[in-house]
Design an enzyme around this catalytic site. Structure first.
Site, PDB file in Angstrom:
ATOM      1  N   GLU A 278     -10.504  -0.447 -16.227  1.00 51.14           N
ATOM      2  CA  GLU A 278      -9.488   0.511 -15.798  1.00 51.14           C
ATOM      3  C   GLU A 278      -9.725   1.895 -16.414  1.00 51.14           C
ATOM      4  OE1 GLU A 278      -5.323  -1.210 -14.436  1.00 51.14           O
ATOM      5  OE2 GLU A 278      -5.154  -0.445 -16.465  1.00 51.14           O
ATOM      6  N   HIS A 299     -24.011 -23.717 -17.637  1.00 45.51           N
ATOM      7  CA  HIS A 299     -24.208 -24.768 -16.626  1.00 45.51           C
ATOM      8  C   HIS A 299     -23.731 -24.305 -15.252  1.00 45.51           C
ATOM      9  CE1 HIS A 299     -25.207 -27.921 -19.647  1.00 45.51           C
ATOM     10  NE2 HIS A 299     -24.599 -27.040 -20.420  1.00 45.51           N
ATOM     11  N   LYS A 414      -0.625  -0.551  -4.251  1.00 41.80           N
ATOM     12  CA  LYS A 414       0.836  -0.645  -4.406  1.00 41.80           C
ATOM     13  C   LYS A 414       1.542   0.034  -3.229  1.00 41.80           C
ATOM     14  CE  LYS A 414       0.854  -0.597  -9.454  1.00 41.80           C
ATOM     15  NZ  LYS A 414       1.157   0.237 -10.607  1.00 41.80           N
TER      16      LYS A 414
HETATM   17  O1  PA5 Z   1      -3.105  -0.012 -18.689  1.00 43.54           O
HETATM   18  C1  PA5 Z   1      -2.172   0.229 -17.943  1.00 43.54           C
HETATM   19  O2  PA5 Z   1      -1.560   1.293 -18.003  1.00 43.54           O
HETATM   20  C2  PA5 Z   1      -1.697  -0.784 -16.926  1.00 43.54           C
HETATM   21  O3  PA5 Z   1      -2.509  -1.904 -16.887  1.00 43.54           O
HETATM   22  C3  PA5 Z   1      -0.281  -1.222 -17.253  1.00 43.54           C
HETATM   23  O4  PA5 Z   1      -0.257  -1.770 -18.544  1.00 43.54           O
HETATM   24  C4  PA5 Z   1       0.255  -2.243 -16.243  1.00 43.54           C
HETATM   25  O5  PA5 Z   1       0.131  -1.744 -14.950  1.00 43.54           O
HETATM   26  C5  PA5 Z   1       1.713  -2.583 -16.540  1.00 43.54           C
HETATM   27  O6  PA5 Z   1       2.482  -1.417 -16.528  1.00 43.54           O
HETATM   28  P1  PA5 Z   1       3.933  -1.358 -17.149  1.00 43.54           P
HETATM   29  O7  PA5 Z   1       3.841  -1.625 -18.615  1.00 43.54           O
HETATM   30  O8  PA5 Z   1       4.412   0.020 -16.858  1.00 43.54           O
HETATM   31  O9  PA5 Z   1       4.757  -2.419 -16.453  1.00 43.54           O
END
Ligand code: PA5
Length: 426
Positions: A278, A299, A414
Site C-alpha cells: 500500500e 512442497h 469503494k
Molecule cells: O493503512 C491504511 O491506512 C489502511 O489500510 C487502513 O488502515 C484501513 O483501510 C482501515 O481504515 P480505518 O482505520 O480508517 O478503518
C-alpha cells in the site's frame, strides 16, 4: 539481536552509490519535508507517545482480561493486521487462553460473520472497535452487529462498559458515536496512518488484553528508533535493506517474497504485504510483495522459486531460537529410517531445512536472498522489527519518488461498491 544480511542481493560497492540519495531522504524524513510529511508521526512515536493514555489503556486492558472470556476486535487493514501479526507471533497459533481474541470486520464474509456471532451468543464478551476514519464499511457493519448482539444480551448500560474504541481524536462517525455513548476511547493520532499504527493503541490495546508485554514492545521500537534514525549506509540495517530492495526493483526482480520457517510468523508477512504494497504500489511502480511459509510451501511453490520465471528475490526472517521445541524419539525397529535424527530437535531440522534451501535457491536457482536473523521471538524484538520495517518502507518508497503514506488507488473499488449498494452520493 537482529541482523540483516543483504550481501547476496547487493554488493558494498553498489550500496555506497546510494549514500548521497539516502542522506537526502533521511534528512527529508527527519525534517518532515517530503511527500506525505503530515503522516510521519510514527517516526518519533516510540519516544513521544502519550504516557498517560498508556497507563489508562493498561488499566482497562487488565479489567477486560479479568472480566471477559472473549475480546472481539473489529477492524481491517492497518486497524487489524498488526495486532493479528503480534498475537500469532507472541502467543502462538493456538492463541491466548483467556480472554480469547477473535477478529471480525476484516471481511464481508457472511459465513465467517455468522459463525462468529453464533459463537458469541453464549460468551461473556467485550468489543474493541478500531477505525481511524470511523467510516470503513467492513468495520462499521461488524461493530453494528456486535453492539446489537451485546446490547440484546446484557442491556445497553452493561454493553457500554464492555466497548472500547480506537479512533481519531476528533473526526469521524465512530468518534461521534463514542462521544454520544460514552465508550472508553483511545486515540490513533492524526499524523499516523493505519499501516504505520501497530505501536499505537491500535495494536497495543488488543495485545495488552492478550497479556503481551506492550511496554517491552515499545522499548524495542525505541531502541530501533535510536539505532536507525541516521543516514549511515554502512551500519543502518533498515536503509541497507531498503537499498537492496530498490536495487532488485531496478534489476528486473519486481517481486519480493517474504519467507518464514515459522508458521506463527506468517501473519508478519501479511502485515508486510500491506505495509509495502500500500505504501509503494503507485504510479505504476513498486515491488509486488508476496509471501511463503517454508518448509510447507517448498512442497507447493518451491518448484517455481527454484526453476520458474526469474522474477523474485526472497527476504527471509529467520528466528534462530524458538520458545518451544520437540525432540525426535528413537525407535527400536527404525522402519521409517528416522533414527539418524533420534535425539535431535525439530528446530535443528528446521534450521537445516533453512540452510539447505538457501543454498539451493541462491546457488542453483540464482534467486537473491536477504536474510533477517532474529535471535528469538519476543515482544521487544517484535517492536524492534515493526519500527525497522516501517523505516525501511519509508526510505524504499521515497527512493522510488513515491508518497509512502497515501493510498489513492484503494478508493476506486469503494466508489464502485457504494454505487452498486445504493449509498447516497455515489
Ligand atoms: O493503512 C491504511 O491506512 C489502511 O489500510 C487502513 O488502515 C484501513 O483501510 C482501515 O481504515 P480505518 O482505520 O480508517 O478503518
Amino acid at each position: 539481536m537482529i541482523k540483516v544480511d543483504v550481501s547476496n542481493v547487493i554488493s558494498e560497492v553498489e550500496i555506497e552509490k546510494y549514500q548521497s540519495k539516502v542522506t537526502e531522504i533521511n534528512k527529508m524524513i527527519d525534517d518532515r519535508s517530503g511527500a506525505g510529511n503530515d503522516y510521519l508521526g510514527w517516526t518519533t512515536w516510540p519516544k513521544d507517545y502519550d504516557k498517560e493514555e498508556l497507563v489508562r489503556l493498561l488499566k482497562d486492558a487488565k479489567y477486560v482480561r479479568e472480566n471477559f472470556d472473549v475480546l472481539v476486535v473489529a477492524g481491517i487493514g492497518g486497524s487489524y493486521l498488526g495486532a493479528k501479526c503480534a498475537l500469532d507471533a507472541l502467543k502462538g497459533l493456538k492463541g491466548s487462553d483467556k480472554p480469547e481474541i477473535i477478529f471480525m470486520g476484516q471481511t464481508f464474509s457472511p459465513n465467517y460473520t455468522h459463525q462468529v456471532l453464533e459463537y458469541l451468543k453464549d460468551k461473556n464478551f467485550a468489543i474493541n472497535v478500531i477505525s481511524k476514519s470511523g467510516t470503513t464499511t467492513e468495520t462499521s457493519i461488524a461493530f453494528r452487529l456486535l453492539k446489537d448482539l451485546l446490547e440484546k444480551k446484557v442491556g445497553k448500560e452493561k454493553a457500554r462498559k464492555a466497548i472500547y474504541a480506537v479512533t481519531d481524536k476528533e473526526k469521524g462517525a465512530l468518534k461521534t458515536l463514542c462521544n454520544n455513548e460514552g465508550y472508553s476511547t483511545y486515540v490513533l493520532p492524526g499524523n499516523i496512518g493505519g499501516r504505520y499504527s501497530v505501536l499505537t493503541p491500535v495494536g497495543l490495546f488488543p495485545l495488552a488484553v492478550a497479556g503481551v508485554d506492550v511496554k517491552a514492545m515499545l522499548q524495542g521500537s525505541l531502541d530501533a528508533l535510536n539505532d536507525l534514525d541516521n543516514d549511515d549506509l554502512k551500519t543502518n540495517i533498515a536503509y541497507r535493506y531498503a537499498v537492496s530492495r530498490d536495487y532488485m526493483y531496478r534489476h528486473h526482480r519486481p517481486v519480493e517474497m517474504f519467507v518464514t520457517y515459522e508458521p506463527q510468523m506468517s501473519q508478519l508477512s501479511e502485515w508486510l504485504k500491506q505495509l509495502f504494497g500500500e505504501s509503494e504500489g503507485k504510479e505504476k511502480k513498486g515491488l509486488l510483495p508476496t509471501s511463503a511459509t517454508f518448509s510447507t510451501d517448498l512442497h507447493s511453490l518451491g518448484q517455481f522459486i527454484q526453476d520458474g520465471s526469474p522474477l523474485l528475490f526472497e527476504t527471509i526472517v529467520n528466528i534462530v531460537n524458538p520458545e518451544l521445541d520437540v525432540v525426535i524419539p528413537s525407535d527400536k525397529d527404525d522402519l521409517d529410517g528416522l533414527n539418524y535424527l533420534a535425539g535431535k530437535t525439530l528446530s535443528y531440522v528446521n534450521q537445516n531445512a533453512f540452510k539447505g534451501t538457501l543454498k539451493a535457491h541462491e546457488e542453483d536457482g540464482g534467486v537473491p536472498c536477504n536474510i533477517i536473523t532474529v535471535d528469538k521471538l519476543d515482544a521487544y524484538n517484535l517492536g524492534y522489527l515493526f519500527y525497522f520495517f516501517m523505516r525501511t518502507c519509508a526510505m524504499s518508497a521515497y527512493l522510488l519518488d513515491i508518497n509512502p503514506f497515501n493510498q489513492p488507488g484503494v478508493e476506486i473499488y469503494k466508489k464502485n461498491m457504494f454505487h452498486l449498494l445504493g449509498k447516497k452520493g455515489y
